[in-house]
Enzyme design. Sequence first.
Site, PDB file in Angstrom:
ATOM      1  N   HIS A 178      12.138  -2.591   2.708  1.00  0.00           N
ATOM      2  CA  HIS A 178      11.569  -1.276   3.011  1.00  0.00           C
ATOM      3  C   HIS A 178      12.552  -0.225   2.528  1.00  0.00           C
ATOM      4  CE1 HIS A 178       8.399  -3.056   5.395  1.00  0.00           C
ATOM      5  NE2 HIS A 178       9.332  -3.870   5.874  1.00  0.00           N
ATOM      6  N   LEU A 179      12.037   0.842   1.961  1.00  0.00           N
ATOM      7  CA  LEU A 179      12.871   1.938   1.479  1.00  0.00           C
ATOM      8  C   LEU A 179      13.541   2.681   2.627  1.00  0.00           C
ATOM      9  CD1 LEU A 179      10.313   3.188  -1.151  1.00  0.00           C
ATOM     10  CD2 LEU A 179      12.592   2.299  -1.697  1.00  0.00           C
ATOM     11  N   SER A 180      12.772   2.940   3.675  1.00  0.00           N
ATOM     12  CA  SER A 180      13.277   3.724   4.799  1.00  0.00           C
ATOM     13  C   SER A 180      13.901   2.808   5.860  1.00  0.00           C
ATOM     14  CB  SER A 180      12.147   4.545   5.425  1.00  0.00           C
ATOM     15  OG  SER A 180      11.192   3.703   6.030  1.00  0.00           O
ATOM     16  N   TYR A 214      10.922   8.535   1.669  1.00  0.00           N
ATOM     17  CA  TYR A 214      10.827   7.446   0.696  1.00  0.00           C
ATOM     18  C   TYR A 214      11.576   7.689  -0.609  1.00  0.00           C
ATOM     19  CZ  TYR A 214       7.233   5.986   3.934  1.00  0.00           C
ATOM     20  OH  TYR A 214       6.556   5.610   5.070  1.00  0.00           O
ATOM     21  N   PRO A 261       0.793  -1.227   0.000  1.00  0.00           N
ATOM     22  CA  PRO A 261       0.000   0.000   0.000  1.00  0.00           C
ATOM     23  C   PRO A 261       0.826   1.277   0.000  1.00  0.00           C
ATOM     24  CG  PRO A 261      -0.147  -1.082   2.139  1.00  0.00           C
ATOM     25  CD  PRO A 261       0.560  -2.026   1.210  1.00  0.00           C
ATOM     26  N   ASN A 262       0.326   2.224  -0.757  1.00  0.00           N
ATOM     27  CA  ASN A 262       0.851   3.583  -0.875  1.00  0.00           C
ATOM     28  C   ASN A 262       2.132   3.686  -1.680  1.00  0.00           C
ATOM     29  OD1 ASN A 262      -1.268   4.823   0.669  1.00  0.00           O
ATOM     30  ND2 ASN A 262      -0.321   3.884   2.467  1.00  0.00           N
ATOM     31  N   ASP A 277       0.865 -15.470   6.494  1.00  0.00           N
ATOM     32  CA  ASP A 277       0.474 -16.838   6.159  1.00  0.00           C
ATOM     33  C   ASP A 277       0.608 -17.109   4.664  1.00  0.00           C
ATOM     34  OD1 ASP A 277      -0.041 -17.254   8.828  1.00  0.00           O
ATOM     35  OD2 ASP A 277      -2.230 -17.248   8.614  1.00  0.00           O
ATOM     36  N   ARG A 332       4.832  11.022  -2.152  1.00  0.00           N
ATOM     37  CA  ARG A 332       4.584  10.854  -0.717  1.00  0.00           C
ATOM     38  C   ARG A 332       5.887  10.945   0.071  1.00  0.00           C
ATOM     39  NH1 ARG A 332       3.814   5.395   2.424  1.00  0.00           N
ATOM     40  NH2 ARG A 332       3.128   6.205   4.415  1.00  0.00           N
ATOM     41  N   GLU A 390      11.872  -9.522   2.648  1.00  0.00           N
ATOM     42  CA  GLU A 390      11.089  -8.340   3.020  1.00  0.00           C
ATOM     43  C   GLU A 390      11.957  -7.105   2.823  1.00  0.00           C
ATOM     44  OE1 GLU A 390       9.578  -6.223   7.101  1.00  0.00           O
ATOM     45  OE2 GLU A 390       9.565  -8.415   7.089  1.00  0.00           O
ATOM     46  N   ALA A 412       2.669  -0.768   5.271  1.00  0.00           N
ATOM     47  CA  ALA A 412       2.120  -0.801   6.632  1.00  0.00           C
ATOM     48  C   ALA A 412       1.566  -2.167   7.018  1.00  0.00           C
ATOM     49  CB  ALA A 412       1.042   0.267   6.787  1.00  0.00           C
ATOM     50  N   ASN A 437       7.716  -5.628  -0.425  1.00  0.00           N
ATOM     51  CA  ASN A 437       7.571  -4.478   0.475  1.00  0.00           C
ATOM     52  C   ASN A 437       6.100  -4.415   0.875  1.00  0.00           C
ATOM     53  OD1 ASN A 437       7.267  -2.028   1.753  1.00  0.00           O
ATOM     54  ND2 ASN A 437       8.649  -0.937   0.397  1.00  0.00           N
ATOM     55  N   ARG A 480       6.572   0.809  13.611  1.00  0.00           N
ATOM     56  CA  ARG A 480       7.186   0.406  12.338  1.00  0.00           C
ATOM     57  C   ARG A 480       8.350  -0.570  12.541  1.00  0.00           C
ATOM     58  NH1 ARG A 480       4.956   3.578   8.311  1.00  0.00           N
ATOM     59  NH2 ARG A 480       4.301   5.645   8.973  1.00  0.00           N
ATOM     60  N   HIS A 507       3.281  -4.658   9.763  1.00  0.00           N
ATOM     61  CA  HIS A 507       3.182  -4.603  11.214  1.00  0.00           C
ATOM     62  C   HIS A 507       2.027  -5.395  11.803  1.00  0.00           C
ATOM     63  CE1 HIS A 507       5.932  -1.540  10.067  1.00  0.00           C
ATOM     64  NE2 HIS A 507       4.979  -0.815   9.526  1.00  0.00           N
ATOM     65  N   ARG A 565      12.472   4.611  12.927  1.00  0.00           N
ATOM     66  CA  ARG A 565      11.207   5.331  12.793  1.00  0.00           C
ATOM     67  C   ARG A 565      10.319   5.060  13.999  1.00  0.00           C
ATOM     68  NH1 ARG A 565       8.761   5.122   7.180  1.00  0.00           N
ATOM     69  NH2 ARG A 565       7.602   6.851   8.101  1.00  0.00           N
TER      70      ARG A 565
END
Length: 144
Positions: free
Chosen positions: A99-101, A22, A9-10, A86, A17, A97, A76, A73, A110, A79, A106
């Site tokens: 993540h950009l940040s 990001y 998402p996003n 699953d 954003r 997995e 959100a 990625n 997160r 979390h 953070r």
Amino acid sequence: MNILVLHGPNLNLLGEREPAIYGALTLAQLDARLAAHARRRGATLRARQSNSEGKLIDLLHAHRKWAQGVVFNPGAYTHYSYALRDAVSAIRVPTIEVHLSDIAKREPFRRVSVIEPVCAGRRYGKGADSYIEAIDDLLARGRK
């Protein structure tokens, strides 16, 4: 090697954003960079994005016999989505997995990943290079 890159998402809003967090790359630019890297390394890459938890699960299921690795990625959903956890576990395809940040620096929520325990690895905090490293991790695993 066939690699699925799955953006949650996003991530369709990359470049708009919170670019200080990001980055300035758009999703299309990121996907083009990843595809070029994979091609140089002899891999085939498919990139998909969805804001919907169910669609992300459907994409994991649909690509389980095509992909030999997944770069994911979950945004959100990282979390709290036990459904995605699953799904990653069920497809039995090595998944990294990403993540950009730098999620470790953070907000406290997160820093928790319910998906990490079923993944083959985790890369974060390096912008687009987090994805590049994840692709390279999968390729290294594939050569073993």
